[in-house]
Scaffold this motif. Structure first.
Motif, mmCIF file in Angstrom:
data_model
loop_
_atom_site.group_PDB
_atom_site.id
_atom_site.type_symbol
_atom_site.label_atom_id
_atom_site.label_comp_id
_atom_site.label_asym_id
_atom_site.label_seq_id
_atom_site.Cartn_x
_atom_site.Cartn_y
_atom_site.Cartn_z
ATOM 1 N N LEU A 42 0.830 -1.201 0.000
ATOM 2 C CA LEU A 42 0.000 0.000 0.000
ATOM 3 C C LEU A 42 0.868 1.255 0.000
ATOM 4 O O LEU A 42 2.079 1.178 0.188
ATOM 5 C CB LEU A 42 -0.944 0.003 1.204
ATOM 6 C CG LEU A 42 -0.336 -0.086 2.613
ATOM 7 C CD1 LEU A 42 0.087 1.284 3.133
ATOM 8 C CD2 LEU A 42 -1.329 -0.703 3.582
ATOM 9 N N ILE A 43 0.229 2.380 -0.200
ATOM 10 C CA ILE A 43 0.901 3.683 -0.110
ATOM 11 C C ILE A 43 0.183 4.502 0.950
ATOM 12 O O ILE A 43 -1.031 4.716 0.865
ATOM 13 C CB ILE A 43 0.861 4.459 -1.444
ATOM 14 C CG1 ILE A 43 1.499 3.655 -2.576
ATOM 15 C CG2 ILE A 43 1.591 5.806 -1.295
ATOM 16 C CD1 ILE A 43 1.388 4.331 -3.950
ATOM 17 N N MET A 44 0.914 4.953 1.969
ATOM 18 C CA MET A 44 0.353 5.826 2.991
ATOM 19 C C MET A 44 0.447 7.258 2.473
ATOM 20 O O MET A 44 1.545 7.756 2.219
ATOM 21 C CB MET A 44 1.112 5.662 4.298
ATOM 22 C CG MET A 44 0.991 4.280 4.900
ATOM 23 S SD MET A 44 1.830 4.168 6.491
ATOM 24 C CE MET A 44 1.514 2.435 6.897
ATOM 25 N N CYS A 45 -0.682 7.900 2.316
ATOM 26 C CA CYS A 45 -0.723 9.228 1.701
ATOM 27 C C CYS A 45 -0.984 10.336 2.718
ATOM 28 O O CYS A 45 -1.933 10.271 3.498
ATOM 29 C CB CYS A 45 -1.806 9.268 0.634
ATOM 30 S SG CYS A 45 -1.576 8.062 -0.687
ATOM 31 N N ASP A 46 -0.136 11.350 2.685
ATOM 32 C CA ASP A 46 -0.274 12.515 3.555
ATOM 33 C C ASP A 46 -0.034 13.774 2.727
ATOM 34 O O ASP A 46 0.542 13.730 1.642
ATOM 35 C CB ASP A 46 0.739 12.461 4.700
ATOM 36 C CG ASP A 46 0.576 11.225 5.567
ATOM 37 O OD1 ASP A 46 -0.459 11.116 6.246
ATOM 38 O OD2 ASP A 46 1.468 10.355 5.553
ATOM 39 N N GLY A 47 -0.478 14.894 3.259
ATOM 40 C CA GLY A 47 -0.214 16.172 2.607
ATOM 41 C C GLY A 47 -1.046 16.444 1.371
ATOM 42 O O GLY A 47 -0.737 17.346 0.601
ATOM 43 N N GLU A 48 -2.131 15.692 1.171
ATOM 44 C CA GLU A 48 -2.960 15.891 -0.017
ATOM 45 C C GLU A 48 -4.340 16.427 0.325
ATOM 46 O O GLU A 48 -5.215 16.464 -0.519
ATOM 47 C CB GLU A 48 -3.095 14.569 -0.784
ATOM 48 C CG GLU A 48 -1.785 14.019 -1.340
ATOM 49 C CD GLU A 48 -1.211 14.859 -2.473
ATOM 50 O OE1 GLU A 48 -1.803 15.919 -2.809
ATOM 51 O OE2 GLU A 48 -0.185 14.459 -3.043
ATOM 52 N N GLY A 49 -4.522 16.837 1.579
ATOM 53 C CA GLY A 49 -5.813 17.357 1.995
ATOM 54 C C GLY A 49 -6.568 16.371 2.861
ATOM 55 O O GLY A 49 -6.246 15.191 2.907
ATOM 56 N N ASP A 50 -7.581 16.884 3.557
ATOM 57 C CA ASP A 50 -8.335 16.080 4.508
ATOM 58 C C ASP A 50 -9.699 15.671 3.968
ATOM 59 O O ASP A 50 -10.453 16.488 3.441
ATOM 60 C CB ASP A 50 -8.527 16.857 5.816
ATOM 61 C CG ASP A 50 -7.200 17.195 6.478
ATOM 62 O OD1 ASP A 50 -6.243 16.416 6.317
ATOM 63 O OD2 ASP A 50 -7.127 18.251 7.147
ATOM 64 N N MET A 51 -10.028 14.405 4.171
ATOM 65 C CA MET A 51 -11.311 13.885 3.710
ATOM 66 C C MET A 51 -12.492 14.534 4.441
ATOM 67 O O MET A 51 -13.605 14.573 3.930
ATOM 68 C CB MET A 51 -11.366 12.371 3.912
ATOM 69 C CG MET A 51 -10.378 11.567 3.082
ATOM 70 S SD MET A 51 -10.705 11.594 1.298
ATOM 71 C CE MET A 51 -9.399 12.726 0.773
ATOM 72 N N GLY A 52 -12.241 15.049 5.659
ATOM 73 C CA GLY A 52 -13.329 15.629 6.429
ATOM 74 C C GLY A 52 -13.312 17.137 6.498
ATOM 75 O O GLY A 52 -13.928 17.735 7.396
ATOM 76 N N ASP A 53 -12.618 17.780 5.584
ATOM 77 C CA ASP A 53 -12.532 19.237 5.589
ATOM 78 C C ASP A 53 -13.922 19.860 5.465
ATOM 79 O O ASP A 53 -14.729 19.440 4.635
ATOM 80 C CB ASP A 53 -11.645 19.706 4.430
ATOM 81 C CG ASP A 53 -11.127 21.129 4.618
ATOM 82 O OD1 ASP A 53 -11.956 22.037 4.833
ATOM 83 O OD2 ASP A 53 -9.902 21.323 4.573
ATOM 84 N N ASP B 206 -14.662 22.753 4.381
ATOM 85 C CA ASP B 206 -14.761 23.513 3.137
ATOM 86 C C ASP B 206 -14.954 22.532 1.984
ATOM 87 O O ASP B 206 -14.064 21.752 1.658
ATOM 88 C CB ASP B 206 -13.477 24.325 2.941
ATOM 89 C CG ASP B 206 -13.554 25.269 1.749
ATOM 90 O OD1 ASP B 206 -13.954 24.823 0.656
ATOM 91 O OD2 ASP B 206 -13.195 26.447 1.910
ATOM 92 N N VAL B 207 -16.126 22.552 1.396
ATOM 93 C CA VAL B 207 -16.460 21.591 0.338
ATOM 94 C C VAL B 207 -15.462 21.641 -0.811
ATOM 95 O O VAL B 207 -15.038 20.598 -1.333
ATOM 96 C CB VAL B 207 -17.885 21.849 -0.199
ATOM 97 C CG1 VAL B 207 -18.193 20.902 -1.358
ATOM 98 C CG2 VAL B 207 -18.909 21.675 0.913
ATOM 99 N N LYS B 208 -15.075 22.844 -1.209
ATOM 100 C CA LYS B 208 -14.143 22.994 -2.325
ATOM 101 C C LYS B 208 -12.797 22.357 -1.993
ATOM 102 O O LYS B 208 -12.220 21.632 -2.821
ATOM 103 C CB LYS B 208 -13.959 24.473 -2.651
ATOM 104 C CG LYS B 208 -13.219 24.739 -3.949
ATOM 105 C CD LYS B 208 -13.248 26.226 -4.293
ATOM 106 C CE LYS B 208 -12.554 26.482 -5.631
ATOM 107 N NZ LYS B 208 -12.601 27.940 -5.995
ATOM 108 N N LYS B 209 -12.296 22.598 -0.776
ATOM 109 C CA LYS B 209 -11.015 22.026 -0.364
ATOM 110 C C LYS B 209 -11.115 20.505 -0.244
ATOM 111 O O LYS B 209 -10.188 19.773 -0.581
ATOM 112 C CB LYS B 209 -10.571 22.620 0.974
ATOM 113 C CG LYS B 209 -10.140 24.072 0.906
ATOM 114 C CD LYS B 209 -9.682 24.563 2.270
ATOM 115 C CE LYS B 209 -9.213 26.017 2.213
ATOM 116 N NZ LYS B 209 -8.793 26.496 3.561
ATOM 117 N N ARG B 210 -12.259 20.060 0.235
ATOM 118 C CA ARG B 210 -12.451 18.625 0.428
ATOM 119 C C ARG B 210 -12.488 17.880 -0.909
ATOM 120 O O ARG B 210 -11.876 16.829 -1.071
ATOM 121 C CB ARG B 210 -13.746 18.399 1.210
ATOM 122 C CG ARG B 210 -14.020 16.954 1.539
ATOM 123 C CD ARG B 210 -14.967 16.839 2.723
ATOM 124 N NE ARG B 210 -16.155 17.657 2.570
ATOM 125 C CZ ARG B 210 -17.230 17.286 1.857
ATOM 126 N NH1 ARG B 210 -17.216 16.130 1.218
ATOM 127 N NH2 ARG B 210 -18.288 18.069 1.785
#
Length: 343
Positions: free
Chosen positions: A129-140, A142-146
């Motif tokens: 697997l690949i552990m992914c960080d720094g790409e934004g939060d799934m629970g943000d 802000d709809v646009k950011k999410r």
């Protein structure tokens, strides 16, 4: 720092940090899933851990998480491309879990990914697997950011599929009321898992600090998503809901961080296991008998076994009192010991 600190927060705190810098972030941050563990051809002590025959007796398989080498990788003492080879040659572990931080600009670089794949194929190593960080939060909130965060992960799903992984690990973080973050995270995960389905990739969420370290909350999100390729990555040591902040960005300051509100780790593991598509065996320190000082590995692995799980358990050492190589070996030895006792 303690297991309560997750990689998402680490990235924010160390935003100025780049892999090209010579700093050594020996922090106990981060937290934190398919392979086997047996002998180590180079180290006589490790060679005594177990042979391939012993590994076959386990109800699970052993993999190695790249975060176990985060000090060496950040300090430039180790190259990401050597990870898979080191896993096999130095520890006789034949499955690896990548961390996107260490090849952050290579997600779409097929030449680079091809070299990663070749090194695995040539050495009989499985990419898990690949552990992914720094790409934004799934629970943000802000709809646009999410939605942008969801799209930011598409390239990692494609990279995971290219490498032969079964999943990517994402963060279900967000600010606001737990029920609002849960709703937002479920929506994002559903969208990302839909994209992942077309690439035969699973989207998994780790208890990774903040509200995501609440096992009941995260299991509730999984029930809401209710998709076969969306699940969890239970981490033994990252159930801190709130912690103190470091005085500065030195390793010493991070190591002094204290957890102010900790979720019961065994309750959390049990709540997350029904959705588990990977398990992270987090370790920090060991006593004279070789037991992990923060987590009762036998108790944790009993929960894993009772859930009917037979997949990968990833070694993720993030201690500072032992060299990374030694910490990895001690974690592997403990997993083999517990695995034999539970067989």
């Amino acid at each position: 720092m303690s297991s309560s600190k997750n990689r998402r927060e680490f990235l924010r705190q160390m935003g100025m940090y780049t892999l090209g810098m010579g700093m050594l972030p020996a922090v106990l941050a981060a937290c934190g899933g398919a392979g086997t563990g047996s002998k180590d051809g180079k180290d006589s002590a490790a060679a005594g851990l177990a042979g391939a025959e012993t590994a076959k007796e386990l109800f699970f398989k052993i993999s190695l998480a790249e975060w176990s080498f985060h000090q060496a990788l950040f300090a430039g003492k180790m190259d990401h491309l050597d990870f898979a080879i080191r896993a096999k040659n130095d520890f006789d572990i034949h499955a690896v879990e990548y961390v996107n931080q260490f090849f952050k600009d290579k997600a779409k670089d097929k030449t680079y990914l091809g070299e990663m794949k070749k090194r695995c194929d040539d050495n009989g190593v499985k990419s898990v697997l690949i552990m992914c960080d720094g790409e934004g939060d799934m629970g943000d909130a802000d709809v646009k950011k999410r939605l942008q965060a969801v799209e930011n992960h598409y390239k990692w799903i494609e990279a995971a599929a290219f490498l032969g992984c079964h999943a990517i690990r994402v963060n279900a973080a967000g600010e606001g009321k737990p029920e609002d973050v849960a709703k937002a995270a479920a929506d994002s995960l559903s969208k990302l898992a839909t994209f992942g389905k077309d690439h035969s990739i699973e989207v998994i969420v780790e208890n990774h600090g903040g509200i995501s370290s609440n096992g009941e909350w995260l299991s509730g999100v999984m029930k809401t998503v209710n998709m076969p390729n969306c699940g969890t990555l239970p981490d033994f040591g990252n159930f801190c809901l709130k912690h103190t902040q470091p005085e500065n960005n030195t390793p010493e300051a991070w190591a002094k961080i204290k957890c102010l509100d900790e979720y019961d780790r065994y309750k959390g593991i049990q709540e997350l296991m029904p959705f588990a598509k990977g398990v992270s065996a987090k370790s920090h320190d060991f006593d004279a008998a070789g037991n992990e000082t923060q987590t009762d590995f036998k108790k944790a692995m009993e929960i894993v076994k009772n859930a009917g799980y037979t997949g990968y358990v990833g070694i993720e050492y993030e201690g500072v009192n032992l060299p990374e190589d030694e910490g990895i070996r001690k974690t592997k030895e403990l997993l083999l010991k517990v695995g034999r006792e539970l067989a």
